[in-house]
Structure formats: C-alpha cells, structure tokens
Design a protein around this motif. Structure first.
Motif, PDB file in Angstrom:
ATOM      1  N   ASP A 185     -10.008   5.868   4.544  1.00 12.13           N
ATOM      2  CA  ASP A 185     -11.360   5.816   4.348  1.00 12.13           C
ATOM      3  C   ASP A 185     -11.574   4.875   3.007  1.00 12.13           C
ATOM      4  O   ASP A 185     -12.457   3.986   2.872  1.00 12.13           O
ATOM      5  CB  ASP A 185     -11.913   7.222   3.643  1.00 12.13           C
ATOM      6  CG  ASP A 185     -11.987   7.825   5.022  1.00 12.13           C
ATOM      7  OD1 ASP A 185     -12.143   7.565   6.273  1.00 12.13           O
ATOM      8  OD2 ASP A 185     -12.078   9.065   4.875  1.00 12.13           O
ATOM      9  N   THR A 186     -10.532   4.894   2.140  1.00 13.84           N
ATOM     10  CA  THR A 186     -10.491   4.309   0.759  1.00 13.84           C
ATOM     11  C   THR A 186     -10.186   2.614   0.807  1.00 13.84           C
ATOM     12  O   THR A 186     -10.603   1.625   0.198  1.00 13.84           O
ATOM     13  CB  THR A 186      -9.832   4.865  -0.360  1.00 13.84           C
ATOM     14  OG1 THR A 186     -10.229   6.219  -0.423  1.00 13.84           O
ATOM     15  CG2 THR A 186      -9.957   4.114  -1.770  1.00 13.84           C
ATOM     16  N   HIS A 187      -9.171   2.365   1.537  1.00 12.59           N
ATOM     17  CA  HIS A 187      -8.511   1.107   1.410  1.00 12.59           C
ATOM     18  C   HIS A 187      -8.227   0.298   2.736  1.00 12.59           C
ATOM     19  O   HIS A 187      -8.030  -0.808   2.769  1.00 12.59           O
ATOM     20  CB  HIS A 187      -6.924   1.533   1.075  1.00 12.59           C
ATOM     21  CG  HIS A 187      -6.998   1.980  -0.227  1.00 12.59           C
ATOM     22  ND1 HIS A 187      -7.309   1.552  -1.685  1.00 12.59           N
ATOM     23  CD2 HIS A 187      -6.248   3.262  -0.739  1.00 12.59           C
ATOM     24  CE1 HIS A 187      -7.065   2.175  -2.533  1.00 12.59           C
ATOM     25  NE2 HIS A 187      -6.417   3.276  -2.057  1.00 12.59           N
TER      26      HIS A 187
ATOM     27  N   GLN B 135      -6.189  10.037   6.329  1.00 12.14           N
ATOM     28  CA  GLN B 135      -7.516   9.769   6.277  1.00 12.14           C
ATOM     29  C   GLN B 135      -8.087   9.424   4.975  1.00 12.14           C
ATOM     30  O   GLN B 135      -9.038   8.401   5.188  1.00 12.14           O
ATOM     31  CB  GLN B 135      -8.240  11.083   6.884  1.00 12.14           C
ATOM     32  CG  GLN B 135      -9.621  11.033   7.125  1.00 12.14           C
ATOM     33  CD  GLN B 135      -9.712   9.768   8.205  1.00 12.14           C
ATOM     34  OE1 GLN B 135      -9.769  10.112   9.603  1.00 12.14           O
ATOM     35  NE2 GLN B 135     -10.500   8.928   8.029  1.00 12.14           N
ATOM     36  N   GLU B 136      -7.740  10.131   3.844  1.00 11.61           N
ATOM     37  CA  GLU B 136      -8.164   9.393   2.619  1.00 11.61           C
ATOM     38  C   GLU B 136      -7.994   7.995   2.461  1.00 11.61           C
ATOM     39  O   GLU B 136      -8.517   7.438   1.742  1.00 11.61           O
ATOM     40  CB  GLU B 136      -7.779  10.282   1.473  1.00 11.61           C
ATOM     41  CG  GLU B 136      -8.125  11.946   1.603  1.00 11.61           C
ATOM     42  CD  GLU B 136      -7.293  12.689   0.549  1.00 11.61           C
ATOM     43  OE1 GLU B 136      -6.424  12.288  -0.096  1.00 11.61           O
ATOM     44  OE2 GLU B 136      -7.494  14.034   0.427  1.00 11.61           O
ATOM     45  N   TRP B 137      -6.847   7.538   2.688  1.00  9.59           N
ATOM     46  CA  TRP B 137      -6.324   6.382   2.527  1.00  9.59           C
ATOM     47  C   TRP B 137      -6.938   5.345   3.292  1.00  9.59           C
ATOM     48  O   TRP B 137      -7.465   4.263   2.867  1.00  9.59           O
ATOM     49  CB  TRP B 137      -4.691   6.016   2.805  1.00  9.59           C
ATOM     50  CG  TRP B 137      -4.420   4.625   2.548  1.00  9.59           C
ATOM     51  CD1 TRP B 137      -3.769   4.282   1.285  1.00  9.59           C
ATOM     52  CD2 TRP B 137      -4.150   3.737   3.508  1.00  9.59           C
ATOM     53  NE1 TRP B 137      -3.612   2.920   1.274  1.00  9.59           N
ATOM     54  CE2 TRP B 137      -3.522   2.601   2.750  1.00  9.59           C
ATOM     55  CE3 TRP B 137      -4.453   3.488   4.771  1.00  9.59           C
ATOM     56  CZ2 TRP B 137      -3.577   1.239   3.369  1.00  9.59           C
ATOM     57  CZ3 TRP B 137      -4.290   2.146   5.326  1.00  9.59           C
ATOM     58  CH2 TRP B 137      -3.720   1.213   4.743  1.00  9.59           C
TER      59      TRP B 137
ATOM     60  N   GLU C 225     -10.200  -1.464   4.594  1.00 12.09           N
ATOM     61  CA  GLU C 225     -10.827  -2.702   4.414  1.00 12.09           C
ATOM     62  C   GLU C 225     -10.354  -3.748   3.876  1.00 12.09           C
ATOM     63  O   GLU C 225     -10.379  -4.935   3.948  1.00 12.09           O
ATOM     64  CB  GLU C 225     -12.344  -2.669   3.958  1.00 12.09           C
ATOM     65  CG  GLU C 225     -13.188  -1.860   4.598  1.00 12.09           C
ATOM     66  CD  GLU C 225     -13.457  -2.367   6.006  1.00 12.09           C
ATOM     67  OE1 GLU C 225     -13.344  -3.500   6.520  1.00 12.09           O
ATOM     68  OE2 GLU C 225     -13.534  -1.588   7.196  1.00 12.09           O
ATOM     69  N   LYS C 226      -9.008  -3.364   3.001  1.00 12.71           N
ATOM     70  CA  LYS C 226      -8.360  -4.330   2.025  1.00 12.71           C
ATOM     71  C   LYS C 226      -7.297  -4.670   2.875  1.00 12.71           C
ATOM     72  O   LYS C 226      -6.384  -5.587   2.200  1.00 12.71           O
ATOM     73  CB  LYS C 226      -8.167  -3.678   0.824  1.00 12.71           C
ATOM     74  CG  LYS C 226      -9.353  -3.213  -0.189  1.00 12.71           C
ATOM     75  CD  LYS C 226      -9.058  -2.562  -1.287  1.00 12.71           C
ATOM     76  CE  LYS C 226     -10.363  -2.384  -2.293  1.00 12.71           C
ATOM     77  NZ  LYS C 226      -9.983  -1.453  -3.532  1.00 12.71           N
TER      78      LYS C 226
ATOM     79  N   THR D  14      -3.210  -2.581  -2.504  1.00 16.96           N
ATOM     80  CA  THR D  14      -3.900  -1.411  -3.031  1.00 16.96           C
ATOM     81  C   THR D  14      -3.356  -0.588  -3.946  1.00 16.96           C
ATOM     82  O   THR D  14      -3.625   0.450  -4.122  1.00 16.96           O
ATOM     83  CB  THR D  14      -4.592  -0.781  -1.787  1.00 16.96           C
ATOM     84  OG1 THR D  14      -3.496  -0.046  -0.958  1.00 16.96           O
ATOM     85  CG2 THR D  14      -5.494  -1.575  -1.031  1.00 16.96           C
TER      86      THR D  14
ATOM     87  N   HIS E 137       0.951  -1.336   0.068  1.00 10.48           N
ATOM     88  CA  HIS E 137      -0.033   0.132   0.058  1.00 10.48           C
ATOM     89  C   HIS E 137       1.094   1.257   0.134  1.00 10.48           C
ATOM     90  O   HIS E 137       1.957   0.982   0.510  1.00 10.48           O
ATOM     91  CB  HIS E 137      -0.961  -0.070   1.383  1.00 10.48           C
ATOM     92  CG  HIS E 137      -1.450  -1.366   1.570  1.00 10.48           C
ATOM     93  ND1 HIS E 137      -2.687  -1.912   0.983  1.00 10.48           N
ATOM     94  CD2 HIS E 137      -1.029  -2.343   2.460  1.00 10.48           C
ATOM     95  CE1 HIS E 137      -3.031  -3.017   1.564  1.00 10.48           C
ATOM     96  NE2 HIS E 137      -1.849  -3.576   2.483  1.00 10.48           N
TER      97      HIS E 137
END
Length: 380
Positions: free
Chosen positions: A353-355, A349-351, A357-358, A364, A313
């Motif tokens: 929110d987006t990633h 925070q953006e990361w 769960e993966k 990612t 990531h």
C-alpha cells in the motif's frame, strides 16, 4: 563495492543467465503487467513463517514478478517451496505448496520439536516458552553434547519433509525463478552460494544446518553449516545475476531493540539476532557506499553502464516479532505458525500500500541513514 553486470559467482559453475527457458519442463501463469523484483529472505527457524506470510500476500497480490530469490536457512525452505510450486501452478501453486510445507513442519514438529505449546497458549508471551522444561533440557543437552554424540545416526526430520514436497531434479532444470541459497563452509568460514542448477536436498539442509543441532552436511567433499553465519542472506548474486534493480529484503531477525537485555535469556536472544544480522549489515553498508558513489557522480560516465544501481526495499520484523525469543524459533505449533503468517501478510500489505508505486523508480529505505551513519558509533 562495484556491482558489475554479468559477474560470475564461481568460475567453475555455469551462469544461469545463459540457461534457456526451454530447459524448464513446466510453465507457470503469471501476469504481464507485474513489476519485476528480487527478494532476499533471512533465516530464523519457525519465525520463517513470517516470511511465508509475506510471500503469500505478494503472490496473492500478483503485481510483483519475482525474478530471483536469495535465501538462508528457513528462508531457503520458503524459497524452494515457492519456486517449485510456481512451476507447478503459477502463483497460486506457489501459495498452495508453501501452505503444505508449513503444515508438514507443524505436524513433524509436534513429535520432534523441543518446544511444544500447551493448548491454552494463545498469546506471544506463552508462545516464547523460555521456561518450558523441554526447552531447558534441550539447551542443556546441546551445550554439553555435540550432534555427533547425541545424534550419531544424523537424523534430521526436515529431510523427509523437504524431499516429500520438492522434486529437485525438476527444480534444477527451471531458471524461471532464479534461486541463490547461502551456506557457510566449515573449513574456510566463507559463504558459498548455490544457484538453481546446483540446488539439491543436501544444499537446502546445509543452508539450515545449525551446528549444535545437526552434523555438518557434506557436499562434494566440502562440509557446510547454516548460511546465516556468513550470508543471511548473501545479496551479491541478485546484484550480479538478475536484470531487476529492485530487491525486497525480508527481515526475520529484529535489527533494533530499544530495551537493554538483562536476563540470561534476553542476552542470548539479542546475541543471536546480532550474529545473524551482521553479514547482511556489512553488505548493506557496501551497497550504501556504492549507491552514494553512483548518485554523487564519483563514477565516470563511460563506466556507469557497467554498474547496477540498486533500488532497495525492506519489510522488517522489529515491531512484529520483537516480543518473541530464541525459544519460539523452535515452536512449530500450528496456531503459532499461522499467527506469524498473518503478521507477515499484514506487513506485506502495508508495504504494498505504501511503496508499490515506487518499485522500479527509487529505493524505499534510507540507505545512508540506516547503514552509512558514520559518527561516534564507528570511532575506535
């Protein structure tokens, strides 16, 4: 590149996987339902405050259990401050110590930094300070004289700061957060990674030793320069010495710039970025190849248990820091550092929110597209 589990970086050094938690004198207070992950932090002078912000948000969020950190230069400063603060008071203790460290950087930088912002400077253009007279004089001096000439007493303002906030005797005895600090051997040009049980004040200063600023740091008869030249940072310790398959790479130096640099300052800036990204790009290509071999069945089933299938990531600084130049890496103005911290917090925070769960499930980033794009760029 095969990532065999349990490999030792240096046969003459202990494997930290064998160290006991009982050697850690202090306990921290983390969360049982967090996901384990490793973090790799690049160096970049004052731009390391961007990584400070990323770490601050991850620690505040508390859903990630940071198992290991590999780092270089300013990244090493962030790493040891976070690890020692975590020992003292869990994730909140880590956040507090990072704040303390960067505040001291700003205070000392107000005296010693060659780049000082005027009080009215509040935007990215003025923070660059490319044409600041102090920076111009500094550039001229470091091109004409070596640190052995202009700094014969080998004064390094970072020494007192790091020594004041970190007790390395305590830090070395605690493997809870595994640390891997990259340096460059002056004599051989090879990367040397120091693990937690070896880390000292001199190791951290060696990791951040720019050779045109400071005299090489001697450790046990060997001389070292900034680790960014050969490992920014070196990822392989996380592959060999941690349990988690996930690695979050914190990029400080932009990987891509669309505009052609045409001014002297812009050319110097881009050369600096390319130089300090080159070792990381090489490792990423090797990981991309190993991942391809693993996922496409090139490895026999009886050997797959020996291979660590990495999940990668990244949080990149391409857009966030692209307007900043080399000069701004020496800017320790508190407004500037806290601005970078906020940029890092937003990026993290953006990361999340987006990633988030993966994490533990898949990479990612597009390893093949970004690091194995064989084509005309690789011909000749």
């Amino acid at each position: 590149m095969y990532f065999k589990k349990g490999m030792t970086m240096d046969p003459n050094q202990p494997n930290e996987n064998e160290m006991s938690e009982a050697t850690c004198p202090v306990y921290d207070y983390d969360y049982d339902d967090s996901k384990p992950m490793n973090i790799a932090i690049q160096g970049g002078g004052a731009h390391g405050a961007f990584a400070w912000g990323i770490l601050d948000k991850i620690l505040e969020d508390a859903r990630i259990d940071i198992e290991g950190i590999c780092a270089t230069s300013a990244g090493s400063m962030n790493a040891v401050a976070m690890a020692y603060g975590r020992m003292q008071g869990g994730y909140e203790g880590a956040r507090q110590l990072l704040d303390t460290f960067w505040k001291k950087i700003s205070e000392v930088g107000a005296i010693f930094s060659p780049v000082k912002s005027a009080p009215w400077n509040t935007n990215g253009d003025s923070w660059n300070q490319d044409f600041n007279p102090g920076f111009a004089l500094f550039e001229t001096m470091t091109r004409l004289l070596s640190p052995y000439q202009f700094n014969p007493m080998n004064f390094n303002p970072l020494r007192n700061i790091v020594e004041e906030v970190i007790d390395f005797d305590v830090l070395r005895r605690c493997p809870r957060t595994k640390l891997y600090i990259s340096t460059t051997k002056v004599r051989t040009g090879k990367v040397r990674v120091f693990q937690t049980s070896e880390i000292s004040l001199d190791v951290v200063l060696a990791s951040a030793c720019l050779p045109y600023l400071f005299q090489a740091v001697e450790i046990n008869g060997e001389y070292y320069w900034d680790g960014g030249y050969m490992g920014n940072p070196a990822l392989f310790p996380l592959l060999y010495h941690t349990e988690s398959r996930d690695v979050l790479i914190v990029h400080i130096n932009p990987m891509i710039r669309e505009e052609l640099p045409t001014t002297s300052m812009d050319i110097m800036n881009r050369l600096n970025e390319i130089t300090f990204n080159s070792s990381l790009l090489k490792e990423m290509r090797e990981i991309a190849l190993a991942t391809k071999m693993f996922e496409e069945g090139w490895i026999k089933d009886e050997h797959k248990s020996e291979i660590k299938h990495m999940l990668l990531h990244s949080i990149r600084a391409d857009e966030k820091l692209k307007e900043l130049s080399v000069a701004s890496k020496f800017n320790t103005d508190w407004k500037f550092l806290t601005h970078l911290k906020e940029l890092g917090r937003k990026a993290a925070q953006e990361w999340l929110d987006t990633h988030f769960e993966k994490v533990g499930e898949e990479s990612t980033i597009d390893l093949r597209g970004q690091f194995q794009d064989l084509g005309v760029d690789h011909v000749g």
